[in-house]
Scaffold this active site. Structure first.
Site, PDB file in Angstrom:
ATOM      1  N   GLU A  56     -46.931  79.011 -18.549  1.00  0.00           N
ATOM      2  CA  GLU A  56     -45.659  79.569 -18.114  1.00  0.00           C
ATOM      3  C   GLU A  56     -44.910  78.645 -17.166  1.00  0.00           C
ATOM      4  O   GLU A  56     -43.672  78.533 -17.237  1.00  0.00           O
ATOM      5  CB  GLU A  56     -45.883  80.935 -17.456  1.00  0.00           C
ATOM      6  CG  GLU A  56     -46.313  82.032 -18.399  1.00  0.00           C
ATOM      7  CD  GLU A  56     -47.790  81.980 -18.767  1.00  0.00           C
ATOM      8  OE1 GLU A  56     -48.193  82.700 -19.704  1.00  0.00           O
ATOM      9  OE2 GLU A  56     -48.541  81.217 -18.117  1.00  0.00           O
ATOM     10  N   HIS A  76     -50.787  93.803 -18.038  1.00  0.00           N
ATOM     11  CA  HIS A  76     -49.698  93.855 -19.017  1.00  0.00           C
ATOM     12  C   HIS A  76     -48.691  94.953 -18.672  1.00  0.00           C
ATOM     13  O   HIS A  76     -47.966  95.420 -19.555  1.00  0.00           O
ATOM     14  CB  HIS A  76     -50.241  94.126 -20.428  1.00  0.00           C
ATOM     15  CG  HIS A  76     -51.201  93.094 -20.932  1.00  0.00           C
ATOM     16  ND1 HIS A  76     -52.510  93.063 -20.548  1.00  0.00           N
ATOM     17  CD2 HIS A  76     -51.016  92.050 -21.775  1.00  0.00           C
ATOM     18  CE1 HIS A  76     -53.122  92.044 -21.149  1.00  0.00           C
ATOM     19  NE2 HIS A  76     -52.233  91.412 -21.897  1.00  0.00           N
TER      20      HIS A  76
END
Length: 334
Positions: A57, A126
């Site tokens: 990321e 998540h």
């Protein structure tokens, strides 16, 4: 359209209209994204404009910052908002500061899309809602849609914006809103007025809130999934609540907020993120500063708990129509 389809359509429009737009991230190309938000983009626009990246990321956002400074308009996907933290340094130290530190010579016209929030049984890694962290950073814009119509218009506006925009997508709303009667159930977007999404290009200006339900008793400030919770709570309690969908946290439509609270004299803020230092604290402070002499009761917050995301109790953790409805009734008794 569903929200997923509207987001996908927004990227199709952007890629078609501006050759500088590129889309990349983990699994966004051949696979079409874990939620299929980028499905079909690579087939139509080619592998040089829609491509996959490694699971890195920090590198994804770093590449976007460089490409943006070079003249591209990158639209990157962070697969879940929980994964955005390795890219925090690039977002805060580079993207957010580039225009200021170069006196406007360079800028960072990047859009970082990411599914956020709970409700899909994704567990602790998540399901987080980190919007308050990034709303704190000067130079970053933070946008959160609540309907397919808004998702497409706001995403196009974000892509066309010359500043870095974090575009958080409530994954609980990808396929439909709450039915208005229970904490849990979700109904399909099909037939819902907000699912009517025009074809082609349109945009919704960032920093323009939407009064989705006019009312006279109390102003409810919400965004994302909580807009539908607020509408359900107002319906189930028969409170004449004015529900305001903020749409973007930064820039914030303070004018619409203050006019509403000056009219109703009461304000409830609702968000899914944890309470302490959540964006609701900023909203409560702004309402107190600008509407102090109009308030008939203290500003109330209805939020997630101050705990790590409690997967086993996520539906108790979420502010639901009952918890918010209790707050609406309680504030009217003050």
């Amino acid at each position: 359209m569903t929200m997923i389809e509207a987001i996908n359509d927004a990227m199709h429009v952007a890629l078609e209209q501006d050759p500088q737009v590129v889309v990349f991230g983990q699994d966004v190309g051949f696979f079409g994204g874990v939620f299929r938000a980028t499905e079909g983009l690579q087939r139509k626009h080619g592998i040089e404009r829609v491509f996959d990246t490694p699971i890195a990321e920090g590198g994804i956002v770093a590449i976007a910052v460089g490409m943006g400074a070079y003249g591209k308009r990158p639209v990157v996907e962070i697969q879940f908002a929980d994964y955005i933290y390795p890219a925090t340094d690039q977002l805060i130290s580079e993207a957010a500061r580039l225009r200021y530190r170069t006196a406007g010579e360079w800028w960072s016209p990047i859009t970082v899309r990411s599914p956020y929030g709970g409700g899909i049984f994704g567990g602790q890694t998540h399901s987080q809602s980190p919007e308050g962290i990034f709303a704190h950073v000067a130079g970053l814009k933070t946008v959160i849609p609540s309907t397919p119509y808004d998702a497409k218009g706001l995403l196009i506006a974000a892509i066309e914006d010359d500043d870095p925009v974090l575009f958080f997508e409530p994954k609980r709303l990808y396929n439909g809103p709450f039915d208005g009667h229970h904490d849990r159930p979700v109904m399909p977007w099909s037939g819902h007025p907000a699912s009517e999404v025009p074809e082609g290009h349109y945009s919704i200006p960032l920093g323009q809130a939407n009064i989705v339900r006019p009312g006279a008793d109390v102003s409810v400030l919400a965004y994302g999934t909580m807009v539908h919770v607020a509408l359900a709570a107002a319906e189930s309690t028969a409170v004449d609540a004015e529900v305001i969908d903020l749409r973007s946290l930064v820039p914030l439509d303070l004018g619409t907020i203050t006019r509403s609270v000056q009219k109703t004299g009461r304000c409830v803020v609702v968000h899914e993120a944890t309470r302490t230092c959540g964006f609701g604290a900023e909203l409560a402070a702004l309402v107190q500063e600008h509407c102090f002499f109009d308030l008939e009761a203290p500003v109330e917050r209805v939020t997630g708990w101050d705990t790590p995301y409690p997967h086993a109790f996520e539906w108790e953790y979420f502010p639901g129509p009952k918890r918010l409805g209790d707050a609406l009734k309680r504030i009217l008794e003050v």
